[in-house]
Structure formats: C-alpha cells, structure tokens
Design a protein around this motif. Structure first.
Motif, PDB file in Angstrom:
ATOM      1  N   SER A  67       2.654 -12.882   0.759  1.00  0.00           N
ATOM      2  CA  SER A  67       1.549 -12.732   0.458  1.00  0.00           C
ATOM      3  C   SER A  67       0.575 -12.981   1.380  1.00  0.00           C
ATOM      4  O   SER A  67       0.856 -12.461   2.647  1.00  0.00           O
ATOM      5  N   GLY A  68      -0.024 -13.644   1.962  1.00  0.00           N
ATOM      6  CA  GLY A  68      -0.721 -14.449   2.662  1.00  0.00           C
ATOM      7  C   GLY A  68      -1.753 -14.970   3.035  1.00  0.00           C
ATOM      8  O   GLY A  68      -1.678 -16.843   1.672  1.00  0.00           O
ATOM      9  N   GLY A  69      -2.867 -15.604   3.180  1.00  0.00           N
ATOM     10  CA  GLY A  69      -3.641 -14.041   3.635  1.00  0.00           C
ATOM     11  C   GLY A  69      -3.691 -13.479   3.272  1.00  0.00           C
ATOM     12  O   GLY A  69      -3.923 -13.634   1.867  1.00  0.00           O
ATOM     13  N   GLU A  70      -3.938 -11.931   3.279  1.00  0.00           N
ATOM     14  CA  GLU A  70      -4.694 -10.794   2.435  1.00  0.00           C
ATOM     15  C   GLU A  70      -4.153 -10.126   3.142  1.00  0.00           C
ATOM     16  O   GLU A  70      -4.022  -9.264   4.303  1.00  0.00           O
ATOM     17  N   PRO A  71      -2.518  -9.721   2.510  1.00  0.00           N
ATOM     18  CA  PRO A  71      -2.368  -8.684   3.575  1.00  0.00           C
ATOM     19  C   PRO A  71      -2.261  -7.239   3.423  1.00  0.00           C
ATOM     20  O   PRO A  71      -2.384  -6.639   4.665  1.00  0.00           O
ATOM     21  N   PHE A  72      -3.775  -6.760   2.932  1.00  0.00           N
ATOM     22  CA  PHE A  72      -3.870  -5.509   2.290  1.00  0.00           C
ATOM     23  C   PHE A  72      -4.973  -5.465   3.307  1.00  0.00           C
ATOM     24  O   PHE A  72      -5.421  -4.817   3.785  1.00  0.00           O
ATOM     25  N   GLN A  73      -6.047  -6.285   4.264  1.00  0.00           N
ATOM     26  CA  GLN A  73      -6.141  -6.324   5.609  1.00  0.00           C
ATOM     27  C   GLN A  73      -5.794  -5.882   7.107  1.00  0.00           C
ATOM     28  O   GLN A  73      -6.036  -5.746   7.560  1.00  0.00           O
ATOM     29  N   GLN A  74      -3.942  -5.978   6.543  1.00  0.00           N
ATOM     30  CA  GLN A  74      -3.439  -5.247   7.262  1.00  0.00           C
ATOM     31  C   GLN A  74      -2.692  -3.424   7.311  1.00  0.00           C
ATOM     32  O   GLN A  74      -1.671  -4.004   7.064  1.00  0.00           O
ATOM     33  N   PRO A  75      -3.740  -2.991   6.611  1.00  0.00           N
ATOM     34  CA  PRO A  75      -2.739  -1.830   6.062  1.00  0.00           C
ATOM     35  C   PRO A  75      -1.455  -0.937   6.719  1.00  0.00           C
ATOM     36  O   PRO A  75      -0.348  -0.541   6.106  1.00  0.00           O
ATOM     37  N   GLU A  76      -1.852  -0.661   7.668  1.00  0.00           N
ATOM     38  CA  GLU A  76      -1.106  -0.584   8.609  1.00  0.00           C
ATOM     39  C   GLU A  76       0.285  -0.644   8.297  1.00  0.00           C
ATOM     40  O   GLU A  76       1.135  -0.169   8.679  1.00  0.00           O
ATOM     41  N   ALA A  77       0.048  -2.127   9.090  1.00  0.00           N
ATOM     42  CA  ALA A  77       0.824  -2.833   9.321  1.00  0.00           C
ATOM     43  C   ALA A  77       1.718  -3.581   7.800  1.00  0.00           C
ATOM     44  O   ALA A  77       3.261  -3.287   8.431  1.00  0.00           O
ATOM     45  N   LEU A  78       1.083  -3.155   6.749  1.00  0.00           N
ATOM     46  CA  LEU A  78       1.882  -3.386   5.318  1.00  0.00           C
ATOM     47  C   LEU A  78       2.959  -2.282   5.195  1.00  0.00           C
ATOM     48  O   LEU A  78       3.405  -2.469   4.622  1.00  0.00           O
ATOM     49  N   ALA A  79       1.752  -1.120   5.787  1.00  0.00           N
ATOM     50  CA  ALA A  79       3.140   0.401   4.984  1.00  0.00           C
ATOM     51  C   ALA A  79       4.144  -0.237   6.183  1.00  0.00           C
ATOM     52  O   ALA A  79       5.588   0.602   5.384  1.00  0.00           O
ATOM     53  N   ALA A  80       3.980  -0.004   7.680  1.00  0.00           N
ATOM     54  CA  ALA A  80       4.963  -0.001   7.876  1.00  0.00           C
ATOM     55  C   ALA A  80       6.042  -1.258   7.417  1.00  0.00           C
ATOM     56  O   ALA A  80       7.287  -0.690   7.454  1.00  0.00           O
ATOM     57  N   LEU A  81       5.768  -2.610   7.754  1.00  0.00           N
ATOM     58  CA  LEU A  81       6.827  -3.580   6.564  1.00  0.00           C
ATOM     59  C   LEU A  81       7.440  -3.135   5.084  1.00  0.00           C
ATOM     60  O   LEU A  81       8.771  -2.882   4.635  1.00  0.00           O
ATOM     61  N   VAL A  82       6.554  -2.427   4.397  1.00  0.00           N
ATOM     62  CA  VAL A  82       6.983  -1.775   3.249  1.00  0.00           C
ATOM     63  C   VAL A  82       8.089  -0.665   3.095  1.00  0.00           C
ATOM     64  O   VAL A  82       8.758  -0.586   2.185  1.00  0.00           O
ATOM     65  N   ARG A  83       7.829   0.093   4.179  1.00  0.00           N
ATOM     66  CA  ARG A  83       8.551   0.908   4.133  1.00  0.00           C
ATOM     67  C   ARG A  83       9.826   0.848   5.304  1.00  0.00           C
ATOM     68  O   ARG A  83      10.988   0.925   4.267  1.00  0.00           O
ATOM     69  N   GLY A  84       9.610   0.085   5.853  1.00  0.00           N
ATOM     70  CA  GLY A  84      10.975  -0.779   6.396  1.00  0.00           C
ATOM     71  C   GLY A  84      12.206  -1.525   5.454  1.00  0.00           C
ATOM     72  O   GLY A  84      13.456  -1.131   5.584  1.00  0.00           O
ATOM     73  N   ILE A  85      11.114  -2.306   4.215  1.00  0.00           N
ATOM     74  CA  ILE A  85      12.108  -3.111   3.349  1.00  0.00           C
ATOM     75  C   ILE A  85      12.804  -1.891   3.123  1.00  0.00           C
ATOM     76  O   ILE A  85      13.869  -1.988   2.126  1.00  0.00           O
ATOM     77  N   ARG A  86      11.334  -1.067   2.038  1.00  0.00           N
ATOM     78  CA  ARG A  86      13.054   0.585   1.340  1.00  0.00           C
ATOM     79  C   ARG A  86      13.581   1.113   1.976  1.00  0.00           C
ATOM     80  O   ARG A  86      14.559   1.268   1.594  1.00  0.00           O
ATOM     81  N   ALA A  87      13.870   1.486   3.951  1.00  0.00           N
ATOM     82  CA  ALA A  87      15.201   1.747   4.155  1.00  0.00           C
ATOM     83  C   ALA A  87      15.815   1.026   4.235  1.00  0.00           C
ATOM     84  O   ALA A  87      16.662   1.496   3.786  1.00  0.00           O
ATOM     85  N   TRP A  88      15.809  -0.460   3.992  1.00  0.00           N
ATOM     86  CA  TRP A  88      16.663  -1.389   4.128  1.00  0.00           C
ATOM     87  C   TRP A  88      17.324  -1.681   3.295  1.00  0.00           C
ATOM     88  O   TRP A  88      18.573  -1.247   3.071  1.00  0.00           O
ATOM     89  N   ARG A  89      16.814  -1.487   1.928  1.00  0.00           N
ATOM     90  CA  ARG A  89      17.229  -1.719   0.612  1.00  0.00           C
ATOM     91  C   ARG A  89      17.829  -0.270  -0.002  1.00  0.00           C
ATOM     92  O   ARG A  89      18.715  -0.495  -0.603  1.00  0.00           O
ATOM     93  N   ASP A  90      17.850   0.713   0.797  1.00  0.00           N
ATOM     94  CA  ASP A  90      18.312   2.262   0.377  1.00  0.00           C
ATOM     95  C   ASP A  90      19.142   1.882   0.472  1.00  0.00           C
ATOM     96  O   ASP A  90      21.051   3.443  -0.026  1.00  0.00           O
TER      97      ASP A  90
END
Length: 239
Positions: free
Chosen positions: A74-97
C-alpha cells in the motif's frame, strides 16, 4: 529512481487487517493523489533519502518467522513507482516460487488510488497487475466511508470507501477475494479492523494504526485517549 530502489515508508509484520490471514505489509512513500480524509498523509511526501534497495525488502520478507499468508503493498501510491514496484513484485513471486506450495499459498495484494481502468491503460501497470493476485483500486472518498458508531450498514472490510473496487487477478486471488469483487457488497457481520503498532526510533516512540477504520473512528479514539490522559502529537489523518 532506479528499479533497484524503493521509496519505502514502512514495513510491518504481522498485519492482520489488510487482507486475509497473517500478512507482511509494505507501504511505499510518495503520493500526489491527496485524497480528502486520507489517514496516511505521512506517506504523501517522497523523500529520496529514505530509498532502500528492493533486495533489502525481499531479504526482510525472507527473514520473517511465519506464518505469512500474503503480502499487502500500500502507500503512498505504489503505482507512482512503477519500476520499483515491478521489481518488488517480481522478487516476491520468485521468493514465493521457492516455498513449499503444499503448505503455503501466499497471495500478493496491492492497493492503488487509481481506478482499475486507468491502470490497465498503462503497459507498466498491466505488467505489475499480471504478477499480482488481487488489487484494490480507486481513490478514498470520505463521504462513501460507512461512518463511525452511527453506521448501521455492513463493513467494507478491506476497502476504505464504497467506490473502491476489489479485483481478483489470479486463481488464488479469485479464491480469496472473489466474494468481495462486487463493489456494492459489504462484509456482513464484519466490523472494521485496526491494529496498533508501537515503534521506537531516533525521533522517539511512534504509534501506527494499521487497517481500515470507519469515518470518525480515529477522532473518537483520540478523544478517548485524551480523557484517559494520553496525549497525541502530530497525527497523519489531520491536515
């Protein structure tokens, strides 16, 4: 701001008020939407000095003792940091896998003040949505919050106001959030939930309220604490 760093306001575990189960909460810093009545005004200003590596946030997640049923961003507005948010979610998915899927089903929920149709018009945002399990979208509208003790309606559960939309984005998201996907529905018999976190820092002790209170609840709480002899300083829900 590079994709490797995130403007972070706060990270907290456990969170039990912003999604199903026991969760890890990540709040980004920086929001230009400035919704009237927002309870998180302290996250509006973006301070580059508080940027942290995305890898540090992922390391914190991996160190949690569990259980972790999901991640709420949440935030703040997470989608105002799209590159960082994408990197974070991508990393969470890799950890989850890498987790034991027979015992752990961990969902990713993101809050945004933007309406869903706007998010889907952006290629960057669509990429992020494709990696999430659910998103709760739309600006906070104070008059569409059910109100405080006088409210006779059901709770909006994990939404702050009735205009906000719960959108499942995966099979796991449909399983956990599908019943709330109709924006007109409320959580029958489920009152608003707020948890309290006390942090010690260089500026002294700070009290955080995590969750979705009804309109007027925070002023009522402040009044009750004042009568009990507890004085609050600056609070995030006042201009």
């Amino acid at each position: 701001m590079t994709s490797g760093t995130l403007l972070l306001a706060k990270a907290h575990y456990p969170v039990t008020t912003l999604g199903p189960g026991t969760r890890a909460g990540i709040w980004t810093q920086g929001c230009t939407l400035h919704c009237h009545g927002c309870l998180s005004r302290d996250t509006w200003d973006a301070d580059p000095a508080r940027a942290v590596p995305v890898e540090a946030v992922l390391g914190w997640l991996a160190s949690l003792p569990g259980p972790v049923d999901g991640i709420t961003i949440s935030g703040g507005e997470p989608f105002q940091q799209p590159e960082a948010l994408a990197a974070l979610v991508r990393g969470i998915r890799a950890w989850r896998d890498g987790l034991d899927h027979e015992t752990i089903a961990l969902d990713i929920l993101v809050y945004s003040g933007y309406v869903y149709s706007r998010l889907t018009r952006s290629g960057e945002s669509r990429e992020i949505l494709d990696m999430c399990d659910a998103v709760i979208t739309g600006p906070y509208v104070d008059r569409l919050n059910p109100g405080g003790r006088q409210s006779q309606g059901g709770s909006l559960l994990w939404r702050g106001s009735a205009n906000q939309r719960v959108v499942p984005l995966s099979a796991l998201g449909r399983e956990r959030y599908g019943a709330l996907a109709d924006i007109g529905k409320t959580g029958e018999g489920t009152g608003p939930q707020v948890q309290v976190s006390v942090d010690e820092g260089p500026e002294g002790r700070r009290v955080y309220y995590i969750g979705i209170p009804r309109r007027g609840d925070m002023e009522h709480l402040t009044s009750r604490l004042y009568r009990a002899g507890v004085r609050s300083g600056d609070v995030s829900w006042r201009p």
